[in-house]
Enzyme design. Sequence first.
Site, PDB file in Angstrom:
ATOM      1  N   LYS A 175      42.170  40.933  28.829  1.00  0.00           N
ATOM      2  CA  LYS A 175      41.590  39.773  28.140  1.00  0.00           C
ATOM      3  C   LYS A 175      40.488  40.253  27.211  1.00  0.00           C
ATOM      4  CE  LYS A 175      38.935  37.055  30.629  1.00  0.00           C
ATOM      5  NZ  LYS A 175      38.578  36.032  31.628  1.00  0.00           N
TER       6      LYS A 175
ATOM      7  N   LYS B 223      48.735  34.365  31.703  1.00  0.00           N
ATOM      8  CA  LYS B 223      47.716  33.344  31.923  1.00  0.00           C
ATOM      9  C   LYS B 223      47.609  32.430  30.705  1.00  0.00           C
ATOM     10  CE  LYS B 223      43.808  34.652  33.690  1.00  0.00           C
ATOM     11  NZ  LYS B 223      42.559  35.435  33.763  1.00  0.00           N
TER      12      LYS B 223
END
Length: 245
Positions: free
Chosen positions: A28, A89
Amino acid sequence: MTGWLASVANAAEISLILPTAPDILDLKDPAAGALGAWDAGDIAAAVRDLAANQQRPRLSATIGDHPMRPDAVLPAARRIAATGVDFVKIGFAPDGAPDRCIDALAPLAAEGARLIAVLFADLWPGDPCCLPIDRLAAAGFRGAMLDTSGKRHGLRHHWNDAQLGAFVSCAKAHHLLTGLAGSLRVSDIPALSALAPDYLGFRGALCGGERTAGIDPQAVTRVAACMAKLPIATPPPPRSLPVRS
C-alpha cells in the site's frame, strides 16, 4: 490467535519487515491516500520475488482510492487481482453506490479472487447493522476490515470497543475474515486482540508514528513482540445481522 498485517510502501521496505514474520504483508502507498495503490507491475514483481520464499507471509494489495462507482472499482480490482496477490483490498464508503460496486465485484470473486472489503469507521455509522456485511458475504468476499479513511484519529476514536466487537462478531457470523486497522498503536493491541479479530493492521506504528515516514525497525520489533505475547482469545458469541433490502 489474532495475527497481524504490516503495510509496506515500497519494495525496499519488504526486507525490513520480513524478519519479524507478519502474517500478511500489505502492499500500500500511504502517500497516495488511505488505500493508495502500488503500481500493478511493482506488485507483480513483489509476488514473483517472494514466490520462492516458502515462509513468506501472505500478500495483500490495495486497489487505490476510488469513487463508489462500479466502472471505477471493478477495473482497478481486476488489475490488482491479476498480479497474483493473495488478497485484494477494496475500500467502501457509504456515499455513491457501494451496493452496486459489491454486486459488480461478485463475478471477480467467483473467478477466485480473494476480495477484502475495507469499511471506513469514520464514514460509516458506528453500528455494524448499517454495514453491508450480508451483501459482502453473498457476493463471495473473503473478508471485511474496519479501518479509517482519515488518519488524524485512530480507529477507537470513531468506534468504541463494544461496537468494534460487534463488527467482528457479525462479520464472523457471515464467515468472513475480520481485520481492525486505522492508526493503531501498540497500546491498542491488548484491548483489540481481546475482541478476537483475525488480524490487526499496522502502518503508522511501524514507522514510529507517521504513516508516510519510512519503516522504523525498532518500531516494527515493538509491534511484533507485543503481537507474539498475545494470549489465545475467546471470541464473543456470533450475532447475525438482519438482511438488508
